[in-house]
Write an enzyme that holds these catalytic residues in place. Structure first.
Site, PDB file in Angstrom:
ATOM      1  N   CYS A  97       0.868  -1.284   0.157  1.00 47.38           N
ATOM      2  CA  CYS A  97      -0.022   0.101   0.144  1.00 47.38           C
ATOM      3  C   CYS A  97       0.861   1.208  -0.181  1.00 47.38           C
ATOM      4  CB  CYS A  97      -0.863   0.151   0.907  1.00 47.38           C
ATOM      5  SG  CYS A  97      -2.297   1.050   1.108  1.00 47.38           S
TER       6      CYS A  97
ATOM      7  N   HIS B 236      -3.586  -5.349   0.939  1.00 47.23           N
ATOM      8  CA  HIS B 236      -3.627  -5.791   2.408  1.00 47.23           C
ATOM      9  C   HIS B 236      -4.095  -7.223   2.526  1.00 47.23           C
ATOM     10  CE1 HIS B 236      -2.390  -1.979   3.972  1.00 47.23           C
ATOM     11  NE2 HIS B 236      -3.278  -1.325   3.243  1.00 47.23           N
TER      12      HIS B 236
END
Length: 510
Positions: free
Chosen positions: A341, A433
């Protein structure tokens, strides 16, 4: 309406999240249809529900304890800190703006009470019981007027309150007494009693104090939970690698191969979803640690740059610490790096940010051929694909939009079309994630890391992250079943706080 309970705490990190999860798992094992609820959560550790809503990851974990799918009603307000004085406000799973602490507590919080109560009522109309988690302490007298997560929600929903205290840090009797004594008479009438958490030693030595506490407050203690290692799963904040604690401090099989694999996680500012590395730490022979100095990367076989709520701020921190140069040097030497991310964005060539930091054009580390532009709309998805020949799923929470113009695809669909991420040699980047919780993909990824690092490490063929998570949740349920007065606890959930509880002066200040 169904039964309900508010689990409050004498302090932050008293154990509210895990006690709530434990009560939920105990109830569901008794055949009770139960749901978790937290009106307002402050955390950088979040999750995406099936409907594309962002909630606190602790509530997602508690939903798993209940064996139900997490929904936005379980955490209608999420605050994601962007610094010491401001947070992004996520309402019903979507960001609605950035507010200072003064602005939020100065009026915005009170406006959300109706939404919070509606969500709780919806859950109570659907489930047999709803176990609510408070935040911080209910005796934060400076915030009581605008409170919607502790006594504010208890008063409006007529919920009995169980106060949890962490005896391991000391002062638990004073904390229990002081918590009650700083509440108004109306609030005190809902505080049914106490639960001692993290006790070490002989309970008989504690009992005289519990008897005195009952005499002083008129409130009983519903249980004394013993200290257990590795129960801090999906914490709201902090730097715990929860499953590493569980695995390392209990019996673990020896590494399958001849070597261990060392993973260094850069402890960047405003780190988000640090639980991404829990699945790595669950593997026998994988050692995970958080680092903040460049020399700590020297012996690492894999370096992870995790997610962050402040990508540009984290990038600046990496440069100031000398970690940025160490990462660039490491990549040039062909040594493994994984960016997740915000960490993925940091590894790119440049960032255009008029949303999060508002600093405009910022040069990245230039390790991956990726350009990032921050969009005002937040991406919130639960993608599914494949990588390294294995199925993988995850969740995305980000404003940054990545334009990949080189390298190899990381995650793709079943027809080979790119879905996300980028790979150049042993450097990987992704917005997903939770991808390492996919067991087959994690094992394939670790084999590639070991080969690139020259380690004779072999992933265990049968490690199941989902099974480990279930085992931990069952351990929480066992703690409640074995060390709490469950008959009294159920009466509390079903019937509310006992009548006639005494007022403890001085009460809340006028």
């Amino acid at each position: 309406m169904s039964g309900g309970l508010l689990v409050a705490g004498t302090t932050s990190d008293a154990g509210k999240s895990v006690v709530t999860a434990g009560i939920c798992r105990w109830l569901v094992r008794q055949g009770v249809k139960v749901a978790p609820f937290k009106a307002q959560n402050m955390s950088l550790n979040s999750f995406v529900t099936r409907e594309g809503a962002e909630i606190g990851r602790a509530q997602a974990m508690q939903a798993q304890a209940c064996r139900v799918e997490p929904t936005v009603q379980m955490n209608p307000v999420l605050l994601k800190p962007g610094g010491d004085r401001s947070s992004q406000v996520v309402l019903m799973g979507k960001p609605v703006g950035e507010l200072s602490a003064r602005g939020y507590h100065g009026g915005r919080q009170e406006q959300l009470l109706g939404t919070v109560l509606d969500c709780l009522a919806e859950l109570r109309g659907t489930y047999d019981a709803v176990i609510c988690e408070g935040a911080g302490s209910p005796a934060e007298i400076n915030l009581r007027r605008t409170d919607i997560v502790n006594m504010g929600i208890a008063r409006n929903a007529r919920l009995p309150v169980l106060v949890v205290g962490d005896i391991d840090r000391g002062g638990v009797f004073a904390s229990f007494f002081g918590t009650v004594a700083l509440l108004s008479p109306e609030d005190q009438a809902l505080v049914a009693g106490f639960l001692v958490n993290k006790f070490r030693g002989d309970v008989s030595l504690l009992e005289p104090g519990l008897d005195m506490l009952h005499g002083l407050t008129g409130r009983r203690t519903y249980g004394v939970l013993p200290f257990r290692h590795g129960l801090g799963i999906d914490e709201e904040d902090g730097l715990r690698v929860s499953l590493r604690g569980a695995v390392r401090e209990s019996h673990v099989a020896a590494p399958v191969g001849e070597d261990v694999l060392r993973v260094a996680v850069c402890a960047i500012p405003l780190m988000s979803n640090f639980t991404d590395v829990d699945a790595l730490a669950a593997e026998p022979g994988v050692v995970v640690r958080f680092v903040d100095r460049p020399e700590e990367l020297a012996d690492a076989d894999l370096v992870v740059v995790p997610g962050t709520r402040g990508t540009v701020k984290a990038l600046r921190w990496l440069r100031e610490r000398g970690l940025a140069d160490a990462l660039v040097r490491r990549a040039s030497e062909g040594r493994p790096v994984l960016g997740v991310c915000g960490g993925f964005q940091i590894l790119g060539e440049h960032i255009e940010d008029e949303v999060e930091s508002r600093e405009g054009h910022v040069e990245g580390l230039g390790i991956l051929p990726v350009r990032v532009r921050f969009a005002r709309e937040k991406t919130l998805t639960r993608p599914v694909g494949e990588a390294l020949g294995e199925p993988v799923e995850g969740y995305e929470i980000h404003h940054g939009v990545a334009e990949v113009h080189g390298g190899a695809t990381f995650f793709s669909d079943d027809e080979g079309h790119s879905l996300d991420g980028c790979r150049v040699g042993p450097v990987w980047g992704t917005h997903w994630h939770g991808s390492l919780e996919s067991d087959g993909f994690r094992r394939a990824f670790l084999r590639e890391v070991a080969a690139a690092a020259g380690r004779r490490f072999v992933p265990a063929p049968d490690t199941s992250f989902a099974a480990l998570r279930e085992e931990q949740l069952d351990r929480l349920g066992d703690l409640i079943e074995q060390h709490a007065d469950t008959d009294a606890l159920w009466r509390l959930i079903e019937s509310g706080a006992p009548q006639g509880l005494p007022f403890i002066p001085p009460g809340a200040p006028a």
